[in-house]
Design a protein around this motif. Structure first.
Motif, PDB file in Angstrom:
ATOM      1  N   PRO A  35       0.848  -1.198   0.000  1.00  0.00           N
ATOM      2  CA  PRO A  35       0.000   0.000   0.000  1.00  0.00           C
ATOM      3  C   PRO A  35       0.886   1.252   0.000  1.00  0.00           C
ATOM      4  CG  PRO A  35      -0.615  -1.512   1.789  1.00  0.00           C
ATOM      5  CD  PRO A  35       0.673  -2.011   1.206  1.00  0.00           C
ATOM      6  N   GLN A  36       0.367   2.341  -0.529  1.00  0.00           N
ATOM      7  CA  GLN A  36       1.119   3.592  -0.598  1.00  0.00           C
ATOM      8  C   GLN A  36       1.555   4.085   0.777  1.00  0.00           C
ATOM      9  OE1 GLN A  36       2.419   5.539  -2.893  1.00  0.00           O
ATOM     10  NE2 GLN A  36       1.725   4.394  -4.658  1.00  0.00           N
ATOM     11  N   ASP A  37       0.786   3.806   1.819  1.00  0.00           N
ATOM     12  CA  ASP A  37       1.085   4.349   3.148  1.00  0.00           C
ATOM     13  C   ASP A  37       2.055   3.488   3.957  1.00  0.00           C
ATOM     14  OD1 ASP A  37      -0.681   2.239   3.643  1.00  0.00           O
ATOM     15  OD2 ASP A  37      -1.777   3.317   5.198  1.00  0.00           O
ATOM     16  N   LYS A  38       2.642   2.458   3.370  1.00  0.00           N
ATOM     17  CA  LYS A  38       3.590   1.588   4.073  1.00  0.00           C
ATOM     18  C   LYS A  38       5.017   1.945   3.661  1.00  0.00           C
ATOM     19  CE  LYS A  38       0.631  -1.008   6.197  1.00  0.00           C
ATOM     20  NZ  LYS A  38       0.310  -0.634   7.541  1.00  0.00           N
ATOM     21  N   ARG A  39       5.605   2.887   4.366  1.00  0.00           N
ATOM     22  CA  ARG A  39       6.983   3.285   4.075  1.00  0.00           C
ATOM     23  C   ARG A  39       7.745   3.328   5.392  1.00  0.00           C
ATOM     24  NH1 ARG A  39       9.096   8.299   0.436  1.00  0.00           N
ATOM     25  NH2 ARG A  39       7.011   8.040  -0.381  1.00  0.00           N
ATOM     26  N   ALA A  40       8.823   2.552   5.475  1.00  0.00           N
ATOM     27  CA  ALA A  40       9.694   2.556   6.655  1.00  0.00           C
ATOM     28  C   ALA A  40      11.142   2.553   6.162  1.00  0.00           C
ATOM     29  CB  ALA A  40       9.407   1.351   7.545  1.00  0.00           C
ATOM     30  N   HIS A  41      11.685   3.732   5.955  1.00  0.00           N
ATOM     31  CA  HIS A  41      13.045   3.890   5.438  1.00  0.00           C
ATOM     32  C   HIS A  41      13.917   4.540   6.504  1.00  0.00           C
ATOM     33  CE1 HIS A  41      11.290   4.183   1.090  1.00  0.00           C
ATOM     34  NE2 HIS A  41      11.045   3.026   1.674  1.00  0.00           N
ATOM     35  N   ARG A  42      15.133   4.043   6.645  1.00  0.00           N
ATOM     36  CA  ARG A  42      16.108   4.605   7.568  1.00  0.00           C
ATOM     37  C   ARG A  42      17.366   4.941   6.783  1.00  0.00           C
ATOM     38  NH1 ARG A  42      11.947   3.179   9.192  1.00  0.00           N
ATOM     39  NH2 ARG A  42      11.341   2.347  11.204  1.00  0.00           N
ATOM     40  N   PHE A  43      17.839   6.162   6.933  1.00  0.00           N
ATOM     41  CA  PHE A  43      19.045   6.595   6.230  1.00  0.00           C
ATOM     42  C   PHE A  43      20.223   6.634   7.187  1.00  0.00           C
ATOM     43  CE2 PHE A  43      15.846   7.829   3.268  1.00  0.00           C
ATOM     44  CZ  PHE A  43      16.467   7.734   2.030  1.00  0.00           C
ATOM     45  N   PHE A  44      21.366   6.155   6.693  1.00  0.00           N
ATOM     46  CA  PHE A  44      22.600   6.122   7.456  1.00  0.00           C
ATOM     47  C   PHE A  44      23.685   6.856   6.669  1.00  0.00           C
ATOM     48  CE2 PHE A  44      19.992   2.667   8.843  1.00  0.00           C
ATOM     49  CZ  PHE A  44      20.137   2.659  10.224  1.00  0.00           C
ATOM     50  N   PRO A  45      23.698   8.197   6.774  1.00  0.00           N
ATOM     51  CA  PRO A  45      24.735   8.964   6.098  1.00  0.00           C
ATOM     52  C   PRO A  45      26.055   8.826   6.866  1.00  0.00           C
ATOM     53  CG  PRO A  45      23.023  10.422   7.022  1.00  0.00           C
ATOM     54  CD  PRO A  45      22.712   9.028   7.440  1.00  0.00           C
ATOM     55  N   LEU A  46      27.092   8.457   6.165  1.00  0.00           N
ATOM     56  CA  LEU A  46      28.387   8.172   6.785  1.00  0.00           C
ATOM     57  C   LEU A  46      29.450   9.158   6.308  1.00  0.00           C
ATOM     58  CD1 LEU A  46      28.211   4.345   6.109  1.00  0.00           C
ATOM     59  CD2 LEU A  46      27.839   5.456   8.320  1.00  0.00           C
ATOM     60  N   GLU A  47      30.421   9.379   7.170  1.00  0.00           N
ATOM     61  CA  GLU A  47      31.588  10.141   6.754  1.00  0.00           C
ATOM     62  C   GLU A  47      32.315   9.315   5.691  1.00  0.00           C
ATOM     63  OE1 GLU A  47      32.414  13.157   7.651  1.00  0.00           O
ATOM     64  OE2 GLU A  47      30.876  13.367   9.206  1.00  0.00           O
ATOM     65  N   LYS A  48      33.006   9.985   4.812  1.00  0.00           N
ATOM     66  CA  LYS A  48      33.699   9.293   3.722  1.00  0.00           C
ATOM     67  C   LYS A  48      34.667   8.228   4.245  1.00  0.00           C
ATOM     68  CE  LYS A  48      35.915  10.075  -0.664  1.00  0.00           C
ATOM     69  NZ  LYS A  48      36.110  10.990  -1.759  1.00  0.00           N
ATOM     70  N   ASP A  49      35.324   8.500   5.365  1.00  0.00           N
ATOM     71  CA  ASP A  49      36.282   7.527   5.895  1.00  0.00           C
ATOM     72  C   ASP A  49      35.620   6.421   6.727  1.00  0.00           C
ATOM     73  OD1 ASP A  49      35.703   9.127   8.083  1.00  0.00           O
ATOM     74  OD2 ASP A  49      37.788   9.466   8.647  1.00  0.00           O
ATOM     75  N   ASP A  50      34.279   6.429   6.794  1.00  0.00           N
ATOM     76  CA  ASP A  50      33.541   5.363   7.485  1.00  0.00           C
ATOM     77  C   ASP A  50      32.893   4.379   6.515  1.00  0.00           C
ATOM     78  OD1 ASP A  50      34.073   6.223  10.091  1.00  0.00           O
ATOM     79  OD2 ASP A  50      32.398   7.643  10.050  1.00  0.00           O
ATOM     80  N   LEU A  51      33.098   4.575   5.233  1.00  0.00           N
ATOM     81  CA  LEU A  51      32.510   3.684   4.228  1.00  0.00           C
ATOM     82  C   LEU A  51      33.603   3.278   3.244  1.00  0.00           C
ATOM     83  CD1 LEU A  51      29.990   2.302   3.080  1.00  0.00           C
ATOM     84  CD2 LEU A  51      29.564   4.368   1.752  1.00  0.00           C
ATOM     85  N   PHE A  52      34.040   2.062   3.355  1.00  0.00           N
ATOM     86  CA  PHE A  52      35.046   1.531   2.441  1.00  0.00           C
ATOM     87  C   PHE A  52      34.320   0.777   1.336  1.00  0.00           C
ATOM     88  CE2 PHE A  52      37.179   2.196   6.420  1.00  0.00           C
ATOM     89  CZ  PHE A  52      38.396   2.735   6.040  1.00  0.00           C
TER      90      PHE A  52
END
Length: 129
Positions: A35-52
């Motif tokens: 359904p259109q009303d079912k949205r559960a999104h979580r964003f994890f923005p990382l520092e450049k040196d935290d994502l290899f």
């Protein structure tokens, strides 16, 4: 039920969060018949040196993890992944090379929401699609 986590370098991810969420949700609604009303999104923005990232990736490198109740057909999950690759590239400009997607499935009895066990809740959408 599905929970979606999106990881990326914050300088790239933060400005596109809303648009990316909209595109991901559009794909989930189409492929999983949510359904259109079912949205559960979580964003994890990382520092450049935290994502290899693997070689050959850019600062647009984005990881999408989808956790959902098990029961979808393989073809349905493949459709979701294909839609995500293509629509994110088309609408946001992140290339296929910079997108990684993983679907995790768990039985309904392992979920808890609305104060109930997931296998006791009556959902307003189908799981077996």
């Amino acid at each position: 039920m599905a929970q979606i986590k999106i990881y990326g370098i914050k300088d790239h991810l933060n400005p596109i969060k809303r648009q990316l969420s909209d595109v991901i949700h559009e794909c989930v609604v189409e492929a999983l018949q949510f359904p259109q009303d079912k949205r559960a999104h979580r964003f994890f923005p990382l520092e450049k040196d935290d994502l290899f990232a693997p070689s050959g990736r850019t600062d647009s490198y984005t990881i999408i993890e989808i956790t959902m109740i098990s029961g979808r057909e393989t073809a349905t999950k493949k459709k979701l992944i294909r839609l995500l690759f293509d629509r994110i590239q088309e609408k946001i400009g992140i290339t296929h090379q910079d997108i990684e997607i993983c679907i995790y499935e768990s039985p309904a009895c392992n979920w808890g929401f609305r104060g109930m066990h997931g296998d006791e809740v009556t959902l307003n959408y189908k799981i077996n699609v």
